[in-house]
Write an enzyme that holds these catalytic residues in place. Structure first.
Site, mmCIF file in Angstrom:
data_model
loop_
_atom_site.group_PDB
_atom_site.id
_atom_site.type_symbol
_atom_site.label_atom_id
_atom_site.label_comp_id
_atom_site.label_asym_id
_atom_site.label_seq_id
_atom_site.Cartn_x
_atom_site.Cartn_y
_atom_site.Cartn_z
ATOM 1 N N GLU A 87 0.820 -1.201 0.000
ATOM 2 C CA GLU A 87 0.000 0.000 0.000
ATOM 3 C C GLU A 87 0.863 1.263 0.000
ATOM 4 O O GLU A 87 0.547 2.246 -0.685
ATOM 5 C CB GLU A 87 -0.931 -0.008 1.223
ATOM 6 C CG GLU A 87 -1.904 -1.175 1.277
ATOM 7 C CD GLU A 87 -1.295 -2.439 1.887
ATOM 8 O OE1 GLU A 87 -2.052 -3.394 2.115
ATOM 9 O OE2 GLU A 87 -0.060 -2.480 2.130
ATOM 10 N N TRP A 214 16.406 -39.938 -16.458
ATOM 11 C CA TRP A 214 15.379 -39.001 -16.014
ATOM 12 C C TRP A 214 14.066 -39.366 -16.682
ATOM 13 O O TRP A 214 14.053 -39.780 -17.834
ATOM 14 C CB TRP A 214 15.743 -37.562 -16.359
ATOM 15 C CG TRP A 214 16.958 -37.062 -15.661
ATOM 16 C CD1 TRP A 214 18.231 -37.020 -16.139
ATOM 17 C CD2 TRP A 214 17.003 -36.539 -14.345
ATOM 18 N NE1 TRP A 214 19.081 -36.473 -15.211
ATOM 19 C CE2 TRP A 214 18.354 -36.171 -14.098
ATOM 20 C CE3 TRP A 214 16.074 -36.311 -13.340
ATOM 21 C CZ2 TRP A 214 18.776 -35.605 -12.892
ATOM 22 C CZ3 TRP A 214 16.497 -35.755 -12.150
ATOM 23 C CH2 TRP A 214 17.819 -35.411 -11.938
ATOM 24 N N ARG A 228 13.024 -26.322 -6.063
ATOM 25 C CA ARG A 228 14.220 -26.856 -5.397
ATOM 26 C C ARG A 228 15.158 -27.408 -6.455
ATOM 27 O O ARG A 228 14.805 -27.591 -7.595
ATOM 28 C CB ARG A 228 13.840 -27.919 -4.372
ATOM 29 C CG ARG A 228 13.114 -29.143 -4.977
ATOM 30 C CD ARG A 228 14.109 -30.194 -5.386
ATOM 31 N NE ARG A 228 13.493 -31.345 -6.000
ATOM 32 C CZ ARG A 228 14.076 -32.075 -6.957
ATOM 33 N NH1 ARG A 228 15.239 -31.742 -7.410
ATOM 34 N NH2 ARG A 228 13.482 -33.133 -7.445
ATOM 35 N N GLY A 319 5.823 -44.034 -3.467
ATOM 36 C CA GLY A 319 4.390 -44.274 -3.475
ATOM 37 C C GLY A 319 3.787 -44.602 -2.120
ATOM 38 O O GLY A 319 2.661 -44.205 -1.816
ATOM 39 N N LEU A 321 4.742 -43.628 1.007
ATOM 40 C CA LEU A 321 4.585 -42.430 1.823
ATOM 41 C C LEU A 321 3.547 -41.491 1.217
ATOM 42 O O LEU A 321 2.766 -40.871 1.934
ATOM 43 C CB LEU A 321 5.929 -41.713 1.978
ATOM 44 C CG LEU A 321 5.920 -40.438 2.821
ATOM 45 C CD1 LEU A 321 5.338 -40.689 4.209
ATOM 46 C CD2 LEU A 321 7.324 -39.849 2.933
ATOM 47 N N ALA A 323 0.874 -42.336 -0.486
ATOM 48 C CA ALA A 323 -0.449 -42.865 -0.158
ATOM 49 C C ALA A 323 -0.819 -42.584 1.290
ATOM 50 O O ALA A 323 -1.953 -42.207 1.606
ATOM 51 C CB ALA A 323 -0.487 -44.371 -0.432
#
Length: 584
Positions: A87, A214, A228, A319, A321, A323
């Site tokens: 402002e 990759w 990151r 997968g 963790l 879930a």
């Protein structure tokens, strides 16, 4: 090994249509389409500093001449905590053209408790109307600035309350999205959590062998670097560096890893109680913090980091963790990079493990789904949980107390403060209050915050041009967090530049800086005096010198100095009162 990467604020990849907007607009003040576009523009301005403003929200402001149907004459956004409010920037850019104008804001003003800079800037500039995209998400600040502006004679219209239409709702959603981390955190009492993963077209995050470099393209990986890099540090250049969090049940981790290098950014390992005690000692010797849980699960871990003041968490994990985190209800948004590749493999891992669903009707639908092509890949994003709507407005502390005087909003015995968004956050050495201190030549020097002053004084008086450069660099840092990071980093990397008496004088330096701050600002002085009879505790869980620590094991020197200053101010007040009585 399961990895969850955490940040007290990361810069979210926000995929949303950009409102087209002309600098010169002429239309009647009651045009909802125009006013929605102006507030969306304020949200766009606010988004420019995403990832830098923590612990404050992302705030943008623009000033339009006349009653809202004139030209845009000033814009501004909060760059980082401790910098000029949006402002103030907007009215300074507009100058005299503010008179009789309208301010459009994505969010109700409210930098920290007791700070009226933003409101005063609008009032003193001659603004006669303010259009606010949403009320402040923090309960102790919600509605305060709106009441104050109205009390000063301004017309204040709040989207969803005073102004309602379909196009207004869409603009209000844009305001909520740009501050989604704070909105979710306030409503759910866990940090805003984003799950990010890359998978092949057939839904695999690695080959059967585990090889995964990759899956996504170089362009997609560059996009992820906005959050990151492979060593789990941010690359947005300056501002805030995220904390790295490693979540592991067994602590079966390698001894050599970039994660254990904390020269630039800290690492926290959360694990099951009793896991590999010898390795815990090894990590502690490297400066890595280890936190044990009786039962390690995502909900308890996120509640723990909420209590530590974390705003948002970026999850990158396997997968199983993933879930567990989704089932616990702690994941709010998903970013999925889908590569046009097929790897196959019955045992190749997928991004989400077992959720216990047996019918397609049980599948979780994403909300506000967006699609973006990034090189050859497709980025699909959406919310797993709706963005909380803060209307109807929950009464603020003041309003609640007015309704029920028996309600005590704060503990009268112990007052905790830590982040500048806390009810007593203005006590923080990071709060946005410039101070003046005598320098070594007997002249007054202005510092943006107490933290700027404290960090720079590590190098004051050292007869070395590099030390003098350190002082100037810290003094010009754009935010107190940036100043703190610079000061700590320089102290580690160049201990020879630190003044030899620093350990013996640092408490006095902090006390003199605090005294300057509470002497300059009457409202802070009154706030401090209002805590008479209460113990003040700086609730930093990891600073065991200035803070109280996680379980009270810290020395709490910041709280002690504030209580010492409070006693000194009370003594001055008592002396003044006695003098007044004698004079009478």
């Amino acid at each position: 090994m399961a990895l969850a990467v955490g940040a007290s604020y990361f810069s979210p990849i926000i995929l949303k249509p950009r409102a087209t907007f002309a600098n010169a607009v002429t239309c009647s003040g009651g045009n909802h389409a125009l006013e929605a576009a102006l507030v969306r523009r304020a949200a766009e301005l606010a988004d420019k500093s995403a990832g830098f403003t923590s612990p404050h929200p992302n705030v943008g402001c623009l000033v339009v001449s006349g009653g809202g149907g004139g030209d845009v004459v000033g814009e501004g956004y909060l760059y980082a905590q401790g910098t000029k409010p949006a402002e103030v920037q907007a009215v300074e850019a507009a100058g005299e053209r503010c008179r009789g104008g309208t301010a459009f804001l994505n969010l109700e003003p409210g930098d920290c408790h007791g700070d009226h800079t933003a409101v005063s800037a609008l009032v003193q500039a001659g603004i006669t109307r303010a259009v606010v995209g949403m009320r402040h998400p923090l309960l102790h600040l919600r509605g305060n600035a709106i009441r104050e502006l109205r009390g000063q004679g301004l017309q204040v219209d709040v989207f969803g309350e005073d102004l309602q239409s379909k196009i207004i709702e869409e603009a209000q959603k844009a305001c909520r999205i740009v501050n989604a981390p704070l909105v979710y955190r306030s409503a759910s009492r866990v940090p805003f959590s984003v799950l990010k993963y890359a998978m092949t077209l057939d839904g695999k995050i690695a080959a059967s062998s585990g090889h995964a470099a990759w899956i996504s393209s170089k362009k997609s990986r560059s996009r992820v670097f906005e959050l990151r890099d492979p060593r789990l540090t941010a690359r947005h250049g300056g501002g805030h560096l995220p904390m790295r969090i490693v979540m592991t049940q067994t602590l079966d981790l390698p001894e050599e890893a970039h994660l254990w290098d904390i020269s630039e950014v800290s690492t926290i390992v959360v694990t099951q109680r009793g896991a590999r005690k010898s390795f815990q000692k090894y990590l502690a010797s490297k400066g890595v913090e280890v936190v044990e849980f009786d039962i390690l699960n995502p909900r308890d871990v996120m509640e723990y980091f909420y209590d530590r003041g974390y705003l948002s968490i970026l999850w990158e994990c396997g997968g199983a963790l993933t879930a567990s985190a989704i089932s616990s209800g702690v994941i709010h948004k998903v970013f999925a990079f889908v590569a046009p590749k097929i790897i196959g493999g019955k045992n190749a891992p997928s991004p989400v493990g077992e959720l216990g669903m047996v019918e397609m009707s049980q599948a979780l639908d994403l909300i506000d789904v967006c699609y973006e092509q990034v090189g050859p890949d497709m980025l699909v994003s959406g919310f797993l949980q709706p963005i909380p709507d803060l209307t109807p407005v929950i009464p603020s502390v003041d309003e609640t107390s007015a309704i029920d005087p028996t309600v005590t909003p704060y503990d009268s015995n112990i007052i905790f403060f830590y982040k500048t968004w806390d009810p007593y956050g203005a006590f923080s050495n990071f709060s946005p209050h410039p101070i003046q201190m005598l320098d070594e030549n007997g002249n007054y020097a202005t510092w943006s915050t107490v933290e700027h002053c404290y960090q720079a004084h590590k190098f004051v008086g050292v007869d070395n041009p590099l030390a003098r450069a350190c002082v100037e660099d810290i003094k010009s840092a754009k935010s107190p967090e940036e100043a703190a990071r610079m000061g700590r980093s320089l102290q580690r990397q160049h201990p020879d530049l630190v003044r030899s008496d620093w350990e013996s004088v640092k408490i006095d330096v902090m006390y003199r800086a605090l005294k300057s701050k509470f002497s300059i600002y009457p409202h802070l002085n009154n706030m401090l005096l209002s805590t008479t009879g209460s113990v003040l505790v700086e609730a930093s869980p990891h600073d065991l010198f200035w803070g109280g620590g996680r379980e009270g094991e810290g020395l709490n020197y910041l709280g002690r100095l504030l209580m010492q200053l409070r006693s000194e101010l009370l003594g001055e007040s008592s002396t003044t009162s006695e003098s007044t009585i004698l004079a009478a």
